[in-house]
Design an enzyme around this catalytic site. Structure first.
Site, PDB file in Angstrom:
ATOM      1  N   LYS A 169     -11.983   0.881   3.825  1.00  0.00           N
ATOM      2  CA  LYS A 169     -12.243   0.641   5.250  1.00  0.00           C
ATOM      3  C   LYS A 169     -10.912   0.666   5.989  1.00  0.00           C
ATOM      4  CE  LYS A 169     -12.005  -2.142   8.397  1.00  0.00           C
ATOM      5  NZ  LYS A 169     -11.734  -1.431   9.642  1.00  0.00           N
ATOM      6  N   GLY A 200     -14.967   1.718  10.390  1.00  0.00           N
ATOM      7  CA  GLY A 200     -15.794   0.876  11.261  1.00  0.00           C
ATOM      8  C   GLY A 200     -15.020  -0.368  11.628  1.00  0.00           C
ATOM      9  N   GLY A 202     -13.677  -4.187  11.736  1.00  0.00           N
ATOM     10  CA  GLY A 202     -13.366  -5.181  10.711  1.00  0.00           C
ATOM     11  C   GLY A 202     -14.461  -6.217  10.571  1.00  0.00           C
ATOM     12  N   VAL A 205     -17.864  -3.740   9.119  1.00  0.00           N
ATOM     13  CA  VAL A 205     -17.704  -3.110   7.798  1.00  0.00           C
ATOM     14  C   VAL A 205     -16.843  -3.991   6.883  1.00  0.00           C
ATOM     15  CG1 VAL A 205     -16.822  -1.080   6.592  1.00  0.00           C
ATOM     16  CG2 VAL A 205     -18.008  -0.807   8.776  1.00  0.00           C
ATOM     17  N   GLY A 206     -15.731  -4.485   7.423  1.00  0.00           N
ATOM     18  CA  GLY A 206     -14.847  -5.337   6.620  1.00  0.00           C
ATOM     19  C   GLY A 206     -15.564  -6.605   6.171  1.00  0.00           C
ATOM     20  N   GLU A 244      -1.789  -8.519   1.470  1.00  0.00           N
ATOM     21  CA  GLU A 244      -0.448  -8.184   1.982  1.00  0.00           C
ATOM     22  C   GLU A 244      -0.464  -8.476   3.465  1.00  0.00           C
ATOM     23  OE1 GLU A 244       1.942  -7.574   0.175  1.00  0.00           O
ATOM     24  OE2 GLU A 244       1.165  -6.734  -1.680  1.00  0.00           O
ATOM     25  N   CYS A 278       5.568  -5.117   8.867  1.00  0.00           N
ATOM     26  CA  CYS A 278       5.491  -6.475   8.321  1.00  0.00           C
ATOM     27  C   CYS A 278       6.831  -6.918   7.745  1.00  0.00           C
ATOM     28  CB  CYS A 278       4.418  -6.508   7.232  1.00  0.00           C
ATOM     29  SG  CYS A 278       4.629  -5.198   6.019  1.00  0.00           S
ATOM     30  N   GLU A 372       4.900 -13.576  14.427  1.00  0.00           N
ATOM     31  CA  GLU A 372       5.131 -12.141  14.241  1.00  0.00           C
ATOM     32  C   GLU A 372       4.808 -11.432  15.562  1.00  0.00           C
ATOM     33  OE1 GLU A 372       2.355  -9.975  11.713  1.00  0.00           O
ATOM     34  OE2 GLU A 372       4.078  -9.176  10.637  1.00  0.00           O
TER      35      GLU A 372
HETATM   36  P1  NAD Z   1      -5.609  -6.696  11.268  1.00  0.00           P
HETATM   37  O1  NAD Z   1      -5.546  -7.849  10.349  1.00  0.00           O
HETATM   38  O2  NAD Z   1      -6.063  -6.913  12.648  1.00  0.00           O
HETATM   39  O3  NAD Z   1      -6.537  -5.558  10.670  1.00  0.00           O
HETATM   40  C1  NAD Z   1      -6.336  -5.034   9.367  1.00  0.00           C
HETATM   41  C2  NAD Z   1      -7.640  -4.450   8.860  1.00  0.00           C
HETATM   42  O4  NAD Z   1      -8.572  -5.524   8.705  1.00  0.00           O
HETATM   43  C3  NAD Z   1      -8.286  -3.453   9.821  1.00  0.00           C
HETATM   44  O5  NAD Z   1      -8.889  -2.431   9.076  1.00  0.00           O
HETATM   45  C4  NAD Z   1      -9.343  -4.323  10.512  1.00  0.00           C
HETATM   46  O6  NAD Z   1     -10.412  -3.563  11.027  1.00  0.00           O
HETATM   47  C5  NAD Z   1      -9.791  -5.210   9.359  1.00  0.00           C
HETATM   48  N1  NAD Z   1     -10.437  -6.453   9.781  1.00  0.00           N
HETATM   49  C6  NAD Z   1     -10.359  -7.093  10.971  1.00  0.00           C
HETATM   50  N2  NAD Z   1     -11.157  -8.185  10.981  1.00  0.00           N
HETATM   51  C7  NAD Z   1     -11.754  -8.238   9.764  1.00  0.00           C
HETATM   52  C8  NAD Z   1     -12.691  -9.146   9.166  1.00  0.00           C
HETATM   53  N3  NAD Z   1     -13.160 -10.195   9.826  1.00  0.00           N
HETATM   54  N4  NAD Z   1     -13.073  -8.913   7.900  1.00  0.00           N
HETATM   55  C9  NAD Z   1     -12.599  -7.861   7.197  1.00  0.00           C
HETATM   56  N5  NAD Z   1     -11.725  -6.958   7.727  1.00  0.00           N
HETATM   57  C10 NAD Z   1     -11.298  -7.153   8.994  1.00  0.00           C
HETATM   58  O7  NAD Z   1      -4.157  -6.067  11.216  1.00  0.00           O
HETATM   59  P2  NAD Z   1      -3.592  -4.836  12.039  1.00  0.00           P
HETATM   60  O8  NAD Z   1      -3.409  -5.289  13.452  1.00  0.00           O
HETATM   61  O9  NAD Z   1      -4.404  -3.623  11.751  1.00  0.00           O
HETATM   62  O10 NAD Z   1      -2.166  -4.637  11.343  1.00  0.00           O
HETATM   63  C11 NAD Z   1      -1.054  -5.401  11.684  1.00  0.00           C
HETATM   64  C12 NAD Z   1      -0.865  -6.570  10.735  1.00  0.00           C
HETATM   65  O11 NAD Z   1      -0.782  -6.089   9.403  1.00  0.00           O
HETATM   66  C13 NAD Z   1       0.419  -7.313  10.957  1.00  0.00           C
HETATM   67  O12 NAD Z   1       0.201  -8.702  10.913  1.00  0.00           O
HETATM   68  C14 NAD Z   1       1.302  -6.898   9.800  1.00  0.00           C
HETATM   69  O13 NAD Z   1       2.297  -7.796   9.424  1.00  0.00           O
HETATM   70  C15 NAD Z   1       0.303  -6.704   8.730  1.00  0.00           C
HETATM   71  N6  NAD Z   1       0.853  -5.803   7.701  1.00  0.00           N
HETATM   72  C16 NAD Z   1       1.197  -6.314   6.484  1.00  0.00           C
HETATM   73  C17 NAD Z   1       1.766  -5.485   5.534  1.00  0.00           C
HETATM   74  C18 NAD Z   1       2.163  -5.993   4.173  1.00  0.00           C
HETATM   75  O14 NAD Z   1       2.253  -5.172   3.273  1.00  0.00           O
HETATM   76  N7  NAD Z   1       2.387  -7.259   3.976  1.00  0.00           N
HETATM   77  C19 NAD Z   1       1.960  -4.153   5.818  1.00  0.00           C
HETATM   78  C20 NAD Z   1       1.596  -3.680   7.057  1.00  0.00           C
HETATM   79  C21 NAD Z   1       1.027  -4.521   7.993  1.00  0.00           C
END
Ligand code: NAD
Length: 466
Positions: A169, A200, A202, A205-206, A244, A278, A372
């Site tokens: 996803k 889809g 989060g 689908v998530g 992560e 990140c 962050e």
């Molecule tokens: P996000 O957490 O908003 O979304 C990440 C993914 O999770 C997306 O596909 C989103 O649709 C899905 N998601 C959202 N709500 C969900 C739910 N309730 N259940 C399941 N899935 C859900 O993050 P983002 O804005 O896409 O990315 C930025 C964040 O990612 C930053 O905080 C960054 O630090 C982190 N990040 C971490 C790493 C690492 O390796 N540690 C690497 C890159 C980014």
């Protein structure tokens, strides 16, 4: 304008059952570039069922077969390198060099995992027991927008090496990039159902992946907040999780540091991926005695960060506003603005470009030092001695990455030892793809890459009497 209305289930490109449509906007010029039809819970369940059906055969596949598949995946992604790069630049608003390196890392990752697999001992003897490392089953891969190809490829390579099957996803904000990499993964010719991709929301689908009993593990990259939601949901069926998450990495400059080297490096690591990384080093810890020299160097070198050239946009209008709000918050809380500030950089009247921004006289308890920001915003914090630097560096909920620079190797080693972070870079930045990657504290759970990553997708089984 493009329409993206296909998801990938059981080796087929199918129209989603979901009917919600969202627009994709080019963040560099704010024009609408595509419409995406999103998958829903029904689509997710079909994808999980396909992955479940494919698992028994996948589980029995040989090491050689999996190595061949990883090679095929590499070749298929590499063969469309130019299109993958163009699509990422258009959809994501990043500089070309960043898209190039992301695509290259994505296909190279398949070969790196193939090499790990070549030497991995799936069976070992422990006294009278035969210990077999078994694949987990259907793995849900939930990925963010900030390096879409890289996260999909990295996680998928581990799934294939382990002998599991995947329901991916990706972020809905990366639907164009997902559409093209899906075509590559399909062309690689793995058995139907081994790879399924459902773009889809989060929370739709998530959330279904998180709650579904046929998902054995979730590997998630994204925000700490969503990571916690997934971990909570996964507990009901005791899914394994690799998380992560976010970071607020400290970059410690010791008092003997060469600032001509350390400041360009500090600006590089704070602005990685236009600040949307990140691992970005967003807290610069400097000795009180060298603050004035640090300020001078920062003013001098910040001009090398050029929006539109080596620094891109925020991914969305919402993300842009979020970064602007943090800059306002820094000013309100009394930090001193050294460079940058609110608004677009000079010469831009559209696009989600942020001014590279540096705050000095930041206290570590300020919002801009604790949260962050995910934009090119650096907080400079002074410290008294090495022990104070370590204490400030570790005074955060995060622990993903840290940096330390100085001339005295014994001192840099001592500080590196005390920093609580999954990776510590001393006097530079490095690339060791097989070293473990992941966070302490609220930066995550588990590790990715190399043997550490592979074992996160395997479960030991002890067989005795044989
Ligand atoms: P996000 O957490 O908003 O979304 C990440 C993914 O999770 C997306 O596909 C989103 O649709 C899905 N998601 C959202 N709500 C969900 C739910 N309730 N259940 C399941 N899935 C859900 O993050 P983002 O804005 O896409 O990315 C930025 C964040 O990612 C930053 O905080 C960054 O630090 C982190 N990040 C971490 C790493 C690492 O390796 N540690 C690497 C890159 C980014």
């Amino acid at each position: 304008m493009k329409t993206i209305n296909k998801i990938y289930i059981n080796g087929q490109f199918v129209t989603p059952h979901g009917e919600e449509i969202i627009d994709l906007i080019n963040p560099a010029n704010e024009t609408k570039i595509a419409q995406v039809q999103l998958a829903d819970v029904d689509d997710t369940r079909r994808a999980i069922a396909a992955a479940k059906a494919a698992f028994p055969a996948m589980r029995l596949s040989t090491r050689e077969q999996r190595m061949a598949w990883l090679q095929q995946l590499h070749d298929a992604v590499k063969s469309r390198e130019a299109e993958l790069i163009d699509t990422m630049v258009e959809e994501y608003g990043c500089p070309r060099f960043f898209a190039e390196s992301t695509v290259q890392r994505s296909y190279t990752g398949f070969l790196q995992m193939r090499d790990i697999l070549a030497d991995y001992a799936f069976e070992t003897r422990v006294g009278g027991a035969n210990v077999v490392m078994e694949p987990l089953g259907v793995v849900g891969l939930i990925t963010p927008w900030n390096a879409n190809y890289g996260f999909i490829a990295g996680k998928l390579s581990t799934v294939i090496a382990s002998g599991s099957t995947a329901v991916i996803k990706p972020s809905e904000l990366s639907a164009q990039q997902t559409a093209i990499i899906t075509e590559c993964l399909h062309a690689a010719g793995l058995p139907d159902g081994v790879i399924n991709i459902v773009t889809g929301r989060g929370d739709v689908v998530g959330a279904e992946i998180t709650r579904h009993p046929d998902i054995a593990k979730i590997s998630f990259t994204g925000s700490t907040q969503v990571g916690k939601t997934i971990a909570r949901g996964a507990v009901d069926t005791l899914k394994r999780v690799t998380l992560e998450l976010g970071g607020k990495s400290a970059n410690v400059l010791l008092d003997d540091v060469d600032l001509e080297q350390a400041i360009p490096l500090a600006l590089q690591v704070m602005s990685w991926n236009s600040g949307q990384a990140c691992i970005a080093g967003t807290r610069l810890l400097v000795p009180e005695s060298r603050l004035e020299a640090v300020k001078e160097q920062l003013r001098k070198h910040i001009s090398h960060l050029t929006p539109g050239e080596n620094i891109g946009t925020s991914v969305t209008a919402q993300q842009y506003q979020r970064v602007q709000n943090y800059i306002r918050k820094g000013i309100e809380e009394g930090a001193e603005l050294l460079c940058g500030g609110v608004g677009r950089p000079q010469g831009f009247d559209r696009g989600y470009y942020v001014k590279p921004t540096v705050f000095v006289n930041v206290r570590n308890e300020m919002t801009i030092a604790q949260q962050e920001i995910f934009g090119p915003v650096l907080s400079v914090i002074t410290y008294k001695d090495d022990a104070d630097a370590v204490a400030i560096a570790n005074d955060t909920i995060y622990g993903l990455q840290a940096y330390v620079s100085g001339k005295d190797a014994a001192r840099t080693a001592a500080v590196a030892n005390q920093l609580i972070a999954g990776r510590v870079f001393v006097n530079g930045v490095y690339d060791e793809p097989n070293a473990p990657f992941g966070g302490f504290k609220q930066s995550g759970l588990g590790r990715e890459f190399g043997t550490y990553g592979l074992e996160g997708y395997l479960e030991p089984k002890a067989i005795m009497g044989q």
